[in-house]
Scaffold this motif. Structure first.
Motif, PDB file in Angstrom:
ATOM      1  N   ALA A  15       0.831  -1.206   0.000  1.00 33.37           N
ATOM      2  CA  ALA A  15       0.000   0.000   0.000  1.00 33.37           C
ATOM      3  C   ALA A  15       0.866   1.257   0.000  1.00 33.37           C
ATOM      4  O   ALA A  15       0.584   2.215  -0.727  1.00 33.37           O
ATOM      5  CB  ALA A  15      -0.939  -0.009   1.197  1.00 33.37           C
ATOM      6  N   LEU A  16       1.916   1.267   0.805  1.00 34.65           N
ATOM      7  CA  LEU A  16       2.817   2.426   0.854  1.00 34.65           C
ATOM      8  C   LEU A  16       3.529   2.626  -0.480  1.00 34.65           C
ATOM      9  O   LEU A  16       3.641   3.755  -0.976  1.00 34.65           O
ATOM     10  CB  LEU A  16       3.821   2.278   1.990  1.00 34.65           C
ATOM     11  CG  LEU A  16       3.243   2.397   3.400  1.00 34.65           C
ATOM     12  CD1 LEU A  16       4.275   1.966   4.441  1.00 34.65           C
ATOM     13  CD2 LEU A  16       2.751   3.809   3.664  1.00 34.65           C
ATOM     14  N   ASP A  17       4.011   1.542  -1.075  1.00 35.35           N
ATOM     15  CA  ASP A  17       4.650   1.630  -2.391  1.00 35.35           C
ATOM     16  C   ASP A  17       3.666   2.165  -3.425  1.00 35.35           C
ATOM     17  O   ASP A  17       4.015   3.004  -4.259  1.00 35.35           O
ATOM     18  CB  ASP A  17       5.172   0.264  -2.843  1.00 35.35           C
ATOM     19  CG  ASP A  17       6.377  -0.207  -2.042  1.00 35.35           C
ATOM     20  OD1 ASP A  17       6.986   0.619  -1.316  1.00 35.35           O
ATOM     21  OD2 ASP A  17       6.706  -1.415  -2.139  1.00 35.35           O
ATOM     22  N   SER A  18       2.436   1.696  -3.378  1.00 35.57           N
ATOM     23  CA  SER A  18       1.407   2.141  -4.308  1.00 35.57           C
ATOM     24  C   SER A  18       1.114   3.627  -4.146  1.00 35.57           C
ATOM     25  O   SER A  18       0.971   4.359  -5.126  1.00 35.57           O
ATOM     26  CB  SER A  18       0.125   1.326  -4.076  1.00 35.57           C
ATOM     27  OG  SER A  18      -0.878   1.692  -4.990  1.00 35.57           O
ATOM     28  N   ALA A  19       1.064   4.092  -2.918  1.00 33.74           N
ATOM     29  CA  ALA A  19       0.764   5.503  -2.644  1.00 33.74           C
ATOM     30  C   ALA A  19       1.875   6.429  -3.140  1.00 33.74           C
ATOM     31  O   ALA A  19       1.620   7.608  -3.403  1.00 33.74           O
ATOM     32  CB  ALA A  19       0.535   5.705  -1.154  1.00 33.74           C
ATOM     33  N   ARG A  20       3.080   5.921  -3.276  1.00 32.48           N
ATOM     34  CA  ARG A  20       4.213   6.734  -3.741  1.00 32.48           C
ATOM     35  C   ARG A  20       4.205   6.958  -5.257  1.00 32.48           C
ATOM     36  O   ARG A  20       4.928   7.812  -5.761  1.00 32.48           O
ATOM     37  CB  ARG A  20       5.524   6.076  -3.340  1.00 32.48           C
ATOM     38  CG  ARG A  20       5.794   6.138  -1.853  1.00 32.48           C
ATOM     39  CD  ARG A  20       7.164   5.534  -1.524  1.00 32.48           C
ATOM     40  NE  ARG A  20       7.280   5.311  -0.105  1.00 32.48           N
ATOM     41  CZ  ARG A  20       7.237   4.126   0.494  1.00 32.48           C
ATOM     42  NH1 ARG A  20       7.110   3.021  -0.210  1.00 32.48           N
ATOM     43  NH2 ARG A  20       7.333   4.026   1.805  1.00 32.48           N
ATOM     44  N   VAL A  21       3.415   6.183  -5.982  1.00 33.45           N
ATOM     45  CA  VAL A  21       3.375   6.315  -7.447  1.00 33.45           C
ATOM     46  C   VAL A  21       2.701   7.637  -7.795  1.00 33.45           C
ATOM     47  O   VAL A  21       1.580   7.905  -7.368  1.00 33.45           O
ATOM     48  CB  VAL A  21       2.619   5.140  -8.104  1.00 33.45           C
ATOM     49  CG1 VAL A  21       2.512   5.338  -9.607  1.00 33.45           C
ATOM     50  CG2 VAL A  21       3.289   3.816  -7.775  1.00 33.45           C
ATOM     51  N   ALA A  22       3.396   8.455  -8.572  1.00 33.86           N
ATOM     52  CA  ALA A  22       2.872   9.777  -8.913  1.00 33.86           C
ATOM     53  C   ALA A  22       2.462   9.906 -10.383  1.00 33.86           C
ATOM     54  O   ALA A  22       1.703  10.797 -10.730  1.00 33.86           O
ATOM     55  CB  ALA A  22       3.917  10.844  -8.576  1.00 33.86           C
ATOM     56  N   ARG A  23       2.926   9.022 -11.222  1.00 37.15           N
ATOM     57  CA  ARG A  23       2.649   9.184 -12.648  1.00 37.15           C
ATOM     58  C   ARG A  23       1.287   8.615 -13.039  1.00 37.15           C
ATOM     59  O   ARG A  23       0.780   7.689 -12.396  1.00 37.15           O
ATOM     60  CB  ARG A  23       3.758   8.549 -13.475  1.00 37.15           C
ATOM     61  CG  ARG A  23       3.828   7.045 -13.367  1.00 37.15           C
ATOM     62  CD  ARG A  23       5.038   6.536 -14.127  1.00 37.15           C
ATOM     63  NE  ARG A  23       5.149   5.096 -13.992  1.00 37.15           N
ATOM     64  CZ  ARG A  23       5.245   4.278 -15.020  1.00 37.15           C
ATOM     65  NH1 ARG A  23       5.237   4.737 -16.238  1.00 37.15           N
ATOM     66  NH2 ARG A  23       5.364   2.985 -14.815  1.00 37.15           N
ATOM     67  N   ALA A  24       0.740   9.154 -14.103  1.00 36.11           N
ATOM     68  CA  ALA A  24      -0.529   8.666 -14.630  1.00 36.11           C
ATOM     69  C   ALA A  24      -0.312   7.303 -15.290  1.00 36.11           C
ATOM     70  O   ALA A  24       0.773   6.999 -15.776  1.00 36.11           O
ATOM     71  CB  ALA A  24      -1.089   9.650 -15.646  1.00 36.11           C
ATOM     72  N   ALA A 101      -1.303  -0.661  -6.479  1.00 39.17           N
ATOM     73  CA  ALA A 101      -1.926  -1.902  -6.014  1.00 39.17           C
ATOM     74  C   ALA A 101      -3.410  -1.678  -5.747  1.00 39.17           C
ATOM     75  O   ALA A 101      -3.838  -0.582  -5.391  1.00 39.17           O
ATOM     76  CB  ALA A 101      -1.233  -2.395  -4.752  1.00 39.17           C
ATOM     77  N   CYS A 102      -4.168  -2.753  -5.911  1.00 38.04           N
ATOM     78  CA  CYS A 102      -5.608  -2.696  -5.660  1.00 38.04           C
ATOM     79  C   CYS A 102      -6.075  -4.022  -5.078  1.00 38.04           C
ATOM     80  O   CYS A 102      -5.367  -5.027  -5.108  1.00 38.04           O
ATOM     81  CB  CYS A 102      -6.366  -2.391  -6.943  1.00 38.04           C
ATOM     82  SG  CYS A 102      -6.216  -3.665  -8.219  1.00 38.04           S
TER      83      CYS A 102
END
Length: 132
Positions: A15-24, A101-102
């Motif tokens: 979840a933390l890794d997913s939240a760090r993603v900034a690109r579309a 992630a989902c």
């Protein structure tokens, strides 16, 4: 495909890794803040299975939900409590393009089945105790 049960620490890291993603990205995972029917144009081919939250494939998990703050199943702010419904039936998927992630599972109603998706938001993760 990975069928490994994720523990809470592994889930939080994803979840933390997913939240760090900034690109579309074409996956659009960041738009699914509450449970949503998986759209027919969802790019399933770019998803990989990261693990499962299901405890035992041979036992029926609880249908008890966890909403101590008065949220509901449909709330964007509803807690993600892995031991409670529907999270206890979820597969965790991760986009191979962007890394978001989902959570996914199949809602099985009386006359239909509906695949559903929700973004894995670390701010909503709760390591709630086992339901009674």
């Amino acid at each position: 495909m990975v069928d490994d049960k994720l523990d809470f620490i592994e889930l939080r890291e994803l979840a933390l890794d997913s939240a760090r993603v900034a690109r579309a990205c074409g996956c659009g995972i960041d738009r699914y803040t509450e449970w949503t029917r998986i759209p027919v144009d969802f790019p399933q081919a770019q998803m990989r299975t990261a693990g499962t939250l299901s405890e035992d494939p041979y036992s029926e998990p609880t249908f008890a939900e966890y909403h101590p703050q008065g949220t509901s199943y449909w709330s964007a702010g509803a807690p993600i409590a892995p031991r409670y419904y529907p999270y206890n039936r979820c597969t965790v998927q991760q986009c191979s393009v962007c890394g978001r992630a989902c959570l996914t599972y199949v809602e099985a109603g009386g006359y239909y089945v509906e695949p559903r998706i929700r973004a894995l938001d670390p701010a909503l993760l709760v390591d709630a105790p086992e339901p009674d």
